[in-house]
Design a protein around this motif. Structure first.
Motif, PDB file in Angstrom:
ATOM      1  N   THR A 113     -33.125  90.981 212.867  1.00  0.00           N
ATOM      2  CA  THR A 113     -33.258  90.313 214.163  1.00  0.00           C
ATOM      3  C   THR A 113     -32.941  88.826 214.065  1.00  0.00           C
ATOM      4  O   THR A 113     -32.355  88.238 214.983  1.00  0.00           O
ATOM      5  CB  THR A 113     -34.681  90.521 214.709  1.00  0.00           C
ATOM      6  N   SER A 114     -33.282  88.206 212.947  1.00  0.00           N
ATOM      7  CA  SER A 114     -33.020  86.773 212.773  1.00  0.00           C
ATOM      8  C   SER A 114     -31.532  86.454 212.865  1.00  0.00           C
ATOM      9  O   SER A 114     -31.151  85.376 213.335  1.00  0.00           O
ATOM     10  CB  SER A 114     -33.575  86.291 211.428  1.00  0.00           C
ATOM     11  N   SER A 115     -30.680  87.378 212.439  1.00  0.00           N
ATOM     12  CA  SER A 115     -29.239  87.131 212.461  1.00  0.00           C
ATOM     13  C   SER A 115     -28.675  87.140 213.877  1.00  0.00           C
ATOM     14  O   SER A 115     -27.783  86.358 214.203  1.00  0.00           O
ATOM     15  CB  SER A 115     -28.509  88.171 211.611  1.00  0.00           C
ATOM     16  N   ASN A 162     -42.752 100.191 210.465  1.00  0.00           N
ATOM     17  CA  ASN A 162     -43.515  99.438 209.466  1.00  0.00           C
ATOM     18  C   ASN A 162     -43.441  97.929 209.672  1.00  0.00           C
ATOM     19  O   ASN A 162     -43.870  97.165 208.804  1.00  0.00           O
ATOM     20  CB  ASN A 162     -43.034  99.787 208.057  1.00  0.00           C
ATOM     21  N   GLY A 163     -42.885  97.509 210.810  1.00  0.00           N
ATOM     22  CA  GLY A 163     -42.913  96.090 211.151  1.00  0.00           C
ATOM     23  C   GLY A 163     -41.728  95.263 210.705  1.00  0.00           C
ATOM     24  O   GLY A 163     -41.733  94.039 210.873  1.00  0.00           O
ATOM     25  N   VAL A 164     -40.700  95.895 210.142  1.00  0.00           N
ATOM     26  CA  VAL A 164     -39.505  95.143 209.757  1.00  0.00           C
ATOM     27  C   VAL A 164     -38.754  94.742 211.028  1.00  0.00           C
ATOM     28  O   VAL A 164     -38.572  95.561 211.931  1.00  0.00           O
ATOM     29  CB  VAL A 164     -38.589  95.978 208.837  1.00  0.00           C
ATOM     30  N   LYS A 165     -38.310  93.505 211.095  1.00  0.00           N
ATOM     31  CA  LYS A 165     -37.634  93.007 212.292  1.00  0.00           C
ATOM     32  C   LYS A 165     -36.155  93.358 212.236  1.00  0.00           C
ATOM     33  O   LYS A 165     -35.326  92.596 211.736  1.00  0.00           O
ATOM     34  CB  LYS A 165     -37.855  91.502 212.423  1.00  0.00           C
ATOM     35  N   VAL A 166     -35.859  94.542 212.756  1.00  0.00           N
ATOM     36  CA  VAL A 166     -34.502  95.094 212.766  1.00  0.00           C
ATOM     37  C   VAL A 166     -34.010  95.179 214.203  1.00  0.00           C
ATOM     38  O   VAL A 166     -34.766  95.533 215.104  1.00  0.00           O
ATOM     39  CB  VAL A 166     -34.483  96.503 212.142  1.00  0.00           C
ATOM     40  N   THR A 167     -32.739  94.876 214.400  1.00  0.00           N
ATOM     41  CA  THR A 167     -32.112  95.043 215.710  1.00  0.00           C
ATOM     42  C   THR A 167     -30.971  96.044 215.586  1.00  0.00           C
ATOM     43  O   THR A 167     -30.123  95.931 214.695  1.00  0.00           O
ATOM     44  CB  THR A 167     -31.579  93.703 216.244  1.00  0.00           C
TER      45      THR A 167
END
Length: 339
Positions: free
Chosen positions: A226-228, A103-108
Motif C-alpha cells: 500500500t505504501s507504494s 494478518n494485517g499486511v498492508k497490501v493493495t
C-alpha cells in the motif's frame, strides 16, 4: 500604461509564447513525476512468472526507472518480503495475498489474472500409485505448500469428495521438499502448480490425480504494498510496469514455443517440461473490480475465516485500487487493436 497596451507589448515581444510554454512545462512537471530515482523490486513466486516473462518479451528495455528481481518458491514467503519492504509489485496466487491481508499486511490489489486453460494446478501421485480419485486420499499423507492458491483448491476438492481435512496427514512442505517427499514415497500425493507439475510429470513420472482448476478457479492477483501506491512517483512507475506486464503476458500467450525455450533457459528446467506447461496455460489480466473476480475472492475469504484459518473477515473490495482498473482496460484495448 493601459492593460491592453501592456498585453500588446508582451505579445509583440513574443513573451506570451514564452510564458505559455513556461506554464505548460510547469503543469507537465507536476503531472509526471520524475521516475529516475525510483527502483521497483519485482517479486516472482515461481519459475515462470513476472521475472522471466518481462525478460523474454523484451519489456524491460528503456525503463524510466530501475528494476530489481526477487524470486521465491511460493506466494507466502514473497508476501513476507513485501511486508518487510523488500518487494514493490508481484503477481501470483490469490490465497497468499488474502491471507496476508487477513494478518494485517498492508497490501493493495492492482488487478486480477484469469487462467483461460486447464493449467498445471494439480494433485499429483506417483506413476505406479493405486490412488484413482480424490476420495482415495482419505488416510494418506499429502504434501502441500500452505496458503497458496492450491491450498484453497485442494481444500474444496476434499470437501467435494467428502474427505475431511486432517492436519496430521496434510503436510506443509515447499515445492522442492514436496516433490522429494513424493518421489521418495514419504507422502502419497503432492499438491502443486506449473512448472513444478510439468517437471514432476516429465522427469519423475508423476501422474495427475485431479486437475484443480476443474474444482474451483479463482482469479490470481497483481498486487503491491500500500505504501507504494500512496507515493506519486512509485505509483506512476507501477502503472508503467503494469502495462509492460500485460504486454509481456500477451507475448507469452502468442508465442508458446519461444516462451518454452526461454523458460527452459532462464529457469534451467527441461525443454519438455517447459513445453508442457506452456501448452496448458493462457493467462489474461482483468480489472480487480470485475464482479466475478471480487465474488470469487470474497467466497475464499469466507471459507478460510469460517474454518478458523484467517484471523478476521474483510471486504476484498476495500483493498482494491479501483482507478488501476482503467490502466488494465486501456492496455488490453491497445493490445486488441494490434492483434
Amino acid at each position: 500604461m493601459r492593460l491592453e497596451e501592456i498585453t500588446g507589448l508582451i505579445r509583440n515581444a513574443g513573451f506570451g509564447i514564452a510564458l505559455a510554454s513556461l506554464f505548460a512545462g510547469a503543469s507537465w512537471a507536476q503531472g509526471a513525476p520524475d521516475l529516475s530515482s525510483v527502483t521497483l523490486t519485482v517479486g516472482t513466486p515461481n519459475k515462470t512468472g513476472l521475472h522471466r516473462q518481462l525478460i523474454a518479451a523484451n519489456e524491460i528495455e528503456n525503463l524510466p526507472y530501475k528494476i530489481k528481481w526477487a524470486d521465491f518458491d511460493s506466494t507466502p514467503p514473497l508476501v513476507e518480503a513485501l511486508r518487510a519492504g523488500h518487494v514493490d509489485i508481484a503477481a501470483g496466487g490469490d490465497t497468499g495475498v488474502l491471507a496476508a491481508i487477513a494478518n494485517g499486511v498492508k497490501v493493495t490489489i492492482l488487478a486480477g489474472t484469469r487462467e483461460r486453460k486447464e493449467s498445471g494446478s494439480a494433485i499429483l501421485v506417483r506413476g505406479d500409485s493405486s490412488l484413482k480419485d480424490v476420495a482415495d486420499l482419505k488416510g494418506h499423507k499429502v504434501a502441500l505448500p500452505y496458503f497458496t492458491k492450491q491450498h484453497y483448491q485442494f481444500a474444496k476438492a476434499l470437501e467435494q469428495a467428502g474427505v475431511p481435512w486432517d492436519d496430521k496427514l496434510i503436510l506443509n512442505l515447499n515445492t522442492t521438499d514436496g516433490l522429494s517427499a513424493l518421489v521418495n514415497s514419504q507422502v502419497d500425493a503432492f499438491v502443486v502448480w506449473d512448472p513444478n507439475t510439468a517437471i514432476a510429470q516429465q522427469q519423475h513420472g508423476a501422474r495427475i490425480l485431479k486437475s484443480l482448476s476443474k474444482v474451483i478457479d479463482t482469479a490470481g492477483v497483481l498486487y503491491a504494498p500500500t505504501s507504494s501506491v500512496e507515493d506519486a512517483a512509485r505509483k506512476a512507475a507501477l502503472e508503467d510496469l503494469a502495462r509492460r506486464i500485460i504486454r509481456a503476458q500477451a507475448w507469452v500467450n502468442a508465442h508458446p514455443t519461444e516462451w518454452a525455450e526461454q523458460v527452459a533457459k532462464l529457469s534451467q528446467i527441461s525443454l519438455d517440461a517447459a513445453n508442457l506447461q506452456a501448452s496448458r496455460s493462457r493467462v489474461e489480466y482483468v480489472p480487480a473490480t470485475d464482479d466475478d473476480v471480487l465474488a470469487g475472492w470474497q467466497k475464499e475469504v469466507a471459507y478460510f475465516h469460517e474454518s478458523g484459518q484467517f484471523k478476521r473477515d474483510f471486504r476484498v473490495e476495500d483493498y482494491v485500487l479501483k482507478d488501476f482498473g482503467d490502466v488494465i482496460r486501456d492496455e488490453n484495448k491497445k493490445l486488441a487493436k494490434t492483434n
